[in-house]
Design a protein around this motif. Sequence first.
Motif, PDB file in Angstrom:
ATOM      1  N   HIS A 136       0.814  -1.216   0.000  1.00 58.85           N
ATOM      2  CA  HIS A 136       0.000   0.000   0.000  1.00 58.85           C
ATOM      3  C   HIS A 136       0.848   1.267   0.000  1.00 58.85           C
ATOM      4  CE1 HIS A 136      -2.538   3.253   1.656  1.00 58.85           C
ATOM      5  NE2 HIS A 136      -3.441   2.719   0.854  1.00 58.85           N
ATOM      6  N   ASP A 137       1.778   1.381   0.938  1.00 64.15           N
ATOM      7  CA  ASP A 137       2.503   2.635   1.105  1.00 64.15           C
ATOM      8  C   ASP A 137       3.611   2.826   0.079  1.00 64.15           C
ATOM      9  OD1 ASP A 137       0.924   2.385   3.470  1.00 64.15           O
ATOM     10  OD2 ASP A 137       2.248   3.801   4.471  1.00 64.15           O
ATOM     11  N   VAL A 138       4.176   1.744  -0.428  1.00 68.93           N
ATOM     12  CA  VAL A 138       5.252   1.867  -1.418  1.00 68.93           C
ATOM     13  C   VAL A 138       4.726   1.738  -2.841  1.00 68.93           C
ATOM     14  CG1 VAL A 138       7.462   0.953  -2.220  1.00 68.93           C
ATOM     15  CG2 VAL A 138       6.958   0.991   0.239  1.00 68.93           C
ATOM     16  N   ARG A 158      -6.330  -3.093   6.143  1.00 68.42           N
ATOM     17  CA  ARG A 158      -6.123  -1.686   6.496  1.00 68.42           C
ATOM     18  C   ARG A 158      -5.461  -1.559   7.866  1.00 68.42           C
ATOM     19  NH1 ARG A 158      -8.826   2.056   3.417  1.00 68.42           N
ATOM     20  NH2 ARG A 158     -10.442   1.253   1.995  1.00 68.42           N
ATOM     21  N   GLN A 159      -5.892  -2.388   8.795  1.00 71.07           N
ATOM     22  CA  GLN A 159      -5.345  -2.328  10.146  1.00 71.07           C
ATOM     23  C   GLN A 159      -3.884  -2.755  10.167  1.00 71.07           C
ATOM     24  OE1 GLN A 159      -6.936  -1.041  12.689  1.00 71.07           O
ATOM     25  NE2 GLN A 159      -5.230  -1.357  14.093  1.00 71.07           N
ATOM     26  N   TYR A 160      -3.550  -3.783   9.402  1.00 74.09           N
ATOM     27  CA  TYR A 160      -2.147  -4.204   9.307  1.00 74.09           C
ATOM     28  C   TYR A 160      -1.282  -3.053   8.797  1.00 74.09           C
ATOM     29  CZ  TYR A 160      -3.271  -9.188   9.944  1.00 74.09           C
ATOM     30  OH  TYR A 160      -3.668 -10.398  10.440  1.00 74.09           O
ATOM     31  N   ALA A 161      -1.741  -2.387   7.740  1.00 78.16           N
ATOM     32  CA  ALA A 161      -0.970  -1.286   7.160  1.00 78.16           C
ATOM     33  C   ALA A 161      -0.846  -0.126   8.132  1.00 78.16           C
ATOM     34  CB  ALA A 161      -1.622  -0.826   5.856  1.00 78.16           C
ATOM     35  N   SER A 162      -1.925   0.157   8.850  1.00 78.49           N
ATOM     36  CA  SER A 162      -1.916   1.263   9.815  1.00 78.49           C
ATOM     37  C   SER A 162      -0.935   1.005  10.952  1.00 78.49           C
ATOM     38  CB  SER A 162      -3.328   1.465  10.368  1.00 78.49           C
ATOM     39  OG  SER A 162      -3.349   2.502  11.321  1.00 78.49           O
ATOM     40  N   ARG A 163      -0.954  -0.222  11.481  1.00 79.28           N
ATOM     41  CA  ARG A 163      -0.017  -0.558  12.562  1.00 79.28           C
ATOM     42  C   ARG A 163       1.423  -0.465  12.066  1.00 79.28           C
ATOM     43  NH1 ARG A 163      -3.551  -4.995  14.339  1.00 79.28           N
ATOM     44  NH2 ARG A 163      -2.145  -6.456  13.300  1.00 79.28           N
ATOM     45  N   ALA A 164       1.672  -0.994  10.865  1.00 79.24           N
ATOM     46  CA  ALA A 164       3.015  -0.955  10.309  1.00 79.24           C
ATOM     47  C   ALA A 164       3.472   0.483  10.109  1.00 79.24           C
ATOM     48  CB  ALA A 164       3.052  -1.710   8.984  1.00 79.24           C
ATOM     49  N   ARG A 165       2.574   1.322   9.611  1.00 76.38           N
ATOM     50  CA  ARG A 165       2.922   2.724   9.334  1.00 76.38           C
ATOM     51  C   ARG A 165       3.319   3.445  10.617  1.00 76.38           C
ATOM     52  NH1 ARG A 165      -1.715   4.048   7.386  1.00 76.38           N
ATOM     53  NH2 ARG A 165      -1.264   2.961   5.429  1.00 76.38           N
ATOM     54  N   ARG A 166       2.595   3.195  11.694  1.00 76.29           N
ATOM     55  CA  ARG A 166       2.920   3.827  12.977  1.00 76.29           C
ATOM     56  C   ARG A 166       4.290   3.381  13.470  1.00 76.29           C
ATOM     57  NH1 ARG A 166      -2.598   2.755  14.123  1.00 76.29           N
ATOM     58  NH2 ARG A 166      -2.036   0.918  15.375  1.00 76.29           N
ATOM     59  N   ARG A 167       4.575   2.085  13.368  1.00 79.02           N
ATOM     60  CA  ARG A 167       5.858   1.576  13.852  1.00 79.02           C
ATOM     61  C   ARG A 167       7.018   2.085  13.003  1.00 79.02           C
ATOM     62  NH1 ARG A 167       5.285  -4.782  14.961  1.00 79.02           N
ATOM     63  NH2 ARG A 167       7.372  -4.420  15.815  1.00 79.02           N
ATOM     64  N   VAL A 168       6.806   2.141  11.705  1.00 80.38           N
ATOM     65  CA  VAL A 168       7.847   2.651  10.812  1.00 80.38           C
ATOM     66  C   VAL A 168       8.110   4.135  11.096  1.00 80.38           C
ATOM     67  CG1 VAL A 168       8.380   3.220   8.407  1.00 80.38           C
ATOM     68  CG2 VAL A 168       7.493   0.956   8.991  1.00 80.38           C
ATOM     69  N   ALA A 169       7.056   4.914  11.268  1.00 75.82           N
ATOM     70  CA  ALA A 169       7.205   6.345  11.535  1.00 75.82           C
ATOM     71  C   ALA A 169       7.964   6.580  12.837  1.00 75.82           C
ATOM     72  CB  ALA A 169       5.835   7.016  11.595  1.00 75.82           C
ATOM     73  N   LYS A 170       7.655   5.788  13.846  1.00 72.14           N
ATOM     74  CA  LYS A 170       8.343   5.929  15.138  1.00 72.14           C
ATOM     75  C   LYS A 170       9.828   5.611  14.991  1.00 72.14           C
ATOM     76  CE  LYS A 170       8.098   4.336  19.935  1.00 72.14           C
ATOM     77  NZ  LYS A 170       7.384   3.459  20.900  1.00 72.14           N
ATOM     78  N   ALA A 171      10.144   4.559  14.257  1.00 74.94           N
ATOM     79  CA  ALA A 171      11.544   4.176  14.067  1.00 74.94           C
ATOM     80  C   ALA A 171      12.285   5.218  13.232  1.00 74.94           C
ATOM     81  CB  ALA A 171      11.627   2.811  13.388  1.00 74.94           C
ATOM     82  N   ARG A 172      11.626   5.759  12.217  1.00 81.46           N
ATOM     83  CA  ARG A 172      12.252   6.808  11.398  1.00 81.46           C
ATOM     84  C   ARG A 172      12.568   8.037  12.232  1.00 81.46           C
ATOM     85  NH1 ARG A 172       8.199   6.573   6.194  1.00 81.46           N
ATOM     86  NH2 ARG A 172       9.518   5.345   4.769  1.00 81.46           N
ATOM     87  N   GLN A 173      11.654   8.370  13.126  1.00 81.67           N
ATOM     88  CA  GLN A 173      11.854   9.542  13.969  1.00 81.67           C
ATOM     89  C   GLN A 173      13.034   9.340  14.912  1.00 81.67           C
ATOM     90  OE1 GLN A 173       8.450  10.506  16.411  1.00 81.67           O
ATOM     91  NE2 GLN A 173       9.046  12.647  16.615  1.00 81.67           N
ATOM     92  N   ALA A 174      13.193   8.112  15.401  1.00 79.82           N
ATOM     93  CA  ALA A 174      14.285   7.819  16.332  1.00 79.82           C
ATOM     94  C   ALA A 174      15.640   7.808  15.627  1.00 79.82           C
ATOM     95  CB  ALA A 174      14.042   6.469  17.002  1.00 79.82           C
ATOM     96  N   ALA A 175      15.660   7.433  14.345  1.00 79.37           N
ATOM     97  CA  ALA A 175      16.923   7.360  13.603  1.00 79.37           C
ATOM     98  C   ALA A 175      16.719   7.966  12.215  1.00 79.37           C
ATOM     99  CB  ALA A 175      17.400   5.912  13.496  1.00 79.37           C
TER     100      ALA A 175
END
Length: 296
Positions: A136-138, A158-175
């Motif tokens: 979805h996102d790529v 949709r829920q799988y993609a939403s959860r993944a998006r949140r985790r990816v965004a958090k990791a991107r913010q940290a690094a």
Amino acid sequence: MGMPHAPGPGEPGDLLETEWEAHRPAVFGAAYRLLGSVADAEDVTQDVWLRAAGADLRGVSDFRAWLVTVAARRSYDILKSARMRRETYVGPWLPEPLLTGPDASEAVLVDESVGTAMLLIMEELSPPERVAFVLHDVFGLDFGRIADVLGASVPAARQYASRARRRVAKARQAAPRAPRAERERVLAVFRAAYEAGDLAGLVRLLHPDAVYVTDGGGKIAAARKLIHGGLRVAEVMVRGGRQWRPDRIDVVEVGGELALLFRREGRVYSVDTLQITDGVITEYRRVINPEKLSHL
């Protein structure tokens, strides 16, 4: 990769091959993002071609989406079994490096999602989350297709993609990803210090809490645990540089980011990717598993 000349029913062979060549990078790119393995992605790409060559494609309105969906379905099966293989992998696991510069052997849609840092983030996702995020996102596929790949409902996809998006965004913010100019500067200074065996110079480039990750896969001598601390990492690098002095160190592009490629005795010895934050190295990742370097 050679292709059989076997058009599908009602699909002219030359047209099929023309369409395939146009979309092959997306097929390979989807599989690589899902699996983190060049070899597995190449196998999936070949499987997709054979499927396309033998299929009746007259009712397919979006050939790219159809191909990527087939690649995702095959990759999803591999991904689920790969999770078990990871548990028995000897030492730390890193993605198989994909050269993406002008001399790359594989054309691929290059963006942040093929970088080592992003692939490691996606390794932390469940297989359904990873598939939903990538498709979805790529690649922009609709959730109906994604649900079909996952064998789930559209709301679940949709829920799988939403959860993944949140985790990816958090990791991107940290690094966050370092700008290219900053990576060029750090890599140039690092290479000079490494070649000179300059311990103090390496220490200055490494964050005090830097982490050194080595992927040997049990195929070659390598640290089987993470090494922590800038001074400790620098000491290990200097000692390793003296013992395994490279013939040549090149700056290359791996997964869309600048990295280092070490050669010894005319062969690729390692491919190293770095996490750089505020001008210093916070994580240094070295792939020396020969099975992950054979395609180079």
